[in-house]
Motif scaffolding. Structure first.
Motif, PDB file in Angstrom:
ATOM      1  N   THR A   6      37.726  46.154  44.446  1.00 13.13           N
ATOM      2  CA  THR A   6      39.139  45.930  44.747  1.00 13.13           C
ATOM      3  C   THR A   6      39.301  44.607  45.487  1.00 13.13           C
ATOM      4  O   THR A   6      38.363  44.091  46.096  1.00 13.13           O
ATOM      5  N   PHE A   7      40.507  44.093  45.456  1.00 12.77           N
ATOM      6  CA  PHE A   7      40.806  42.878  46.203  1.00 12.77           C
ATOM      7  C   PHE A   7      40.654  43.139  47.702  1.00 12.77           C
ATOM      8  O   PHE A   7      40.200  42.265  48.440  1.00 12.77           O
ATOM      9  N   ARG A   8      41.001  44.312  48.132  1.00 12.85           N
ATOM     10  CA  ARG A   8      40.869  44.677  49.555  1.00 12.85           C
ATOM     11  C   ARG A   8      39.411  44.563  50.022  1.00 12.85           C
ATOM     12  O   ARG A   8      39.151  44.158  51.148  1.00 12.85           O
ATOM     13  N   GLN A   9      38.466  44.924  49.173  1.00 13.74           N
ATOM     14  CA  GLN A   9      37.046  44.766  49.497  1.00 13.74           C
ATOM     15  C   GLN A   9      36.629  43.295  49.453  1.00 13.74           C
ATOM     16  O   GLN A   9      35.796  42.853  50.242  1.00 13.74           O
ATOM     17  N   PHE A  10      37.189  42.545  48.529  1.00 15.70           N
ATOM     18  CA  PHE A  10      36.847  41.143  48.342  1.00 15.70           C
ATOM     19  C   PHE A  10      37.377  40.258  49.463  1.00 15.70           C
ATOM     20  O   PHE A  10      36.715  39.295  49.859  1.00 15.70           O
ATOM     21  N   TYR A  78      33.705  34.800  41.353  1.00 16.61           N
ATOM     22  CA  TYR A  78      34.906  35.636  41.291  1.00 16.61           C
ATOM     23  C   TYR A  78      36.128  34.749  41.037  1.00 16.61           C
ATOM     24  O   TYR A  78      36.970  34.561  41.918  1.00 16.61           O
ATOM     25  N   PRO A  79      36.251  34.180  39.840  1.00 17.14           N
ATOM     26  CA  PRO A  79      37.309  33.184  39.615  1.00 17.14           C
ATOM     27  C   PRO A  79      38.738  33.686  39.820  1.00 17.14           C
ATOM     28  O   PRO A  79      39.535  33.007  40.472  1.00 17.14           O
ATOM     29  N   LEU A  80      39.074  34.829  39.300  1.00 18.89           N
ATOM     30  CA  LEU A  80      40.465  35.300  39.417  1.00 18.89           C
ATOM     31  C   LEU A  80      40.785  35.789  40.822  1.00 18.89           C
ATOM     32  O   LEU A  80      41.853  35.481  41.371  1.00 18.89           O
ATOM     33  N   TRP A  81      39.877  36.556  41.417  1.00 19.54           N
ATOM     34  CA  TRP A  81      40.118  37.017  42.776  1.00 19.54           C
ATOM     35  C   TRP A  81      40.128  35.853  43.756  1.00 19.54           C
ATOM     36  O   TRP A  81      40.875  35.860  44.730  1.00 19.54           O
ATOM     37  N   SER A  82      39.325  34.836  43.507  1.00 16.19           N
ATOM     38  CA  SER A  82      39.310  33.667  44.386  1.00 16.19           C
ATOM     39  C   SER A  82      40.626  32.910  44.303  1.00 16.19           C
ATOM     40  O   SER A  82      41.135  32.434  45.321  1.00 16.19           O
ATOM     41  N   LEU A  83      41.158  32.784  43.111  1.00 15.56           N
ATOM     42  CA  LEU A  83      42.454  32.119  42.954  1.00 15.56           C
ATOM     43  C   LEU A  83      43.538  32.884  43.696  1.00 15.56           C
ATOM     44  O   LEU A  83      44.323  32.302  44.456  1.00 15.56           O
TER      45      LEU A  83
END
Length: 119
Positions: A6-10, A78-83
């Motif tokens: 999840t984004f919350r974990q990232f 993590y290209p999309l989550w990093s963006l």
């Protein structure tokens, strides 16, 4: 390589990868330029500013990672989550909430990460 579900974990990992204030500052500059260039493109009905978006966004960010943070940009893994995280970090900075997020992620004010909380 750690997998985040999840984004919350990232998000804490992303903040730890951006622990140094100058790294974050260069990201803020790049993201602000991206927003400005996009706005110019829409307002002026020109496409050329859109060509500069990757240069503005990634140029400042990658320079910060290689020269200041001395780590690999999270974008490589993590290209999309990093963006998404880059815009979220900018939003949290502009609204004055980034300090709270950094503390929760174990990022100290001196730009180091609490070793017990390192992801």
């Amino acid at each position: 390589m750690r997998k985040f579900r999840t984004f919350r974990q990232f998000w804490p990992y992303y903040l730890q990868e951006h622990a140094r204030p100058l790294t974050r500052a260069l990201h803020y500059v790049g993201t602000s330029l991206v927003i400005l260039l996009f706005a110019i493109s829409v307002i002026r009905d020109h496409l050329w500013p859109l060509l500069l978006l990757p240069v503005a966004g990634y140029g400042f960010a990658w320079a910060a990672h290689f020269a200041i943070e001395r780590n690999r940009p999270a974008t490589f893994h993590y290209p999309l989550w990093s963006l998404a995280a880059d815009f979220w970090m900018w939003t949290r900075f502009v609204t004055g909430r980034i300090g709270m997020d950094l503390a929760m992620a174990g990022v100290r004010s001196d730009g180091t990460v609490d070793p017990d909380r390192r992801l």
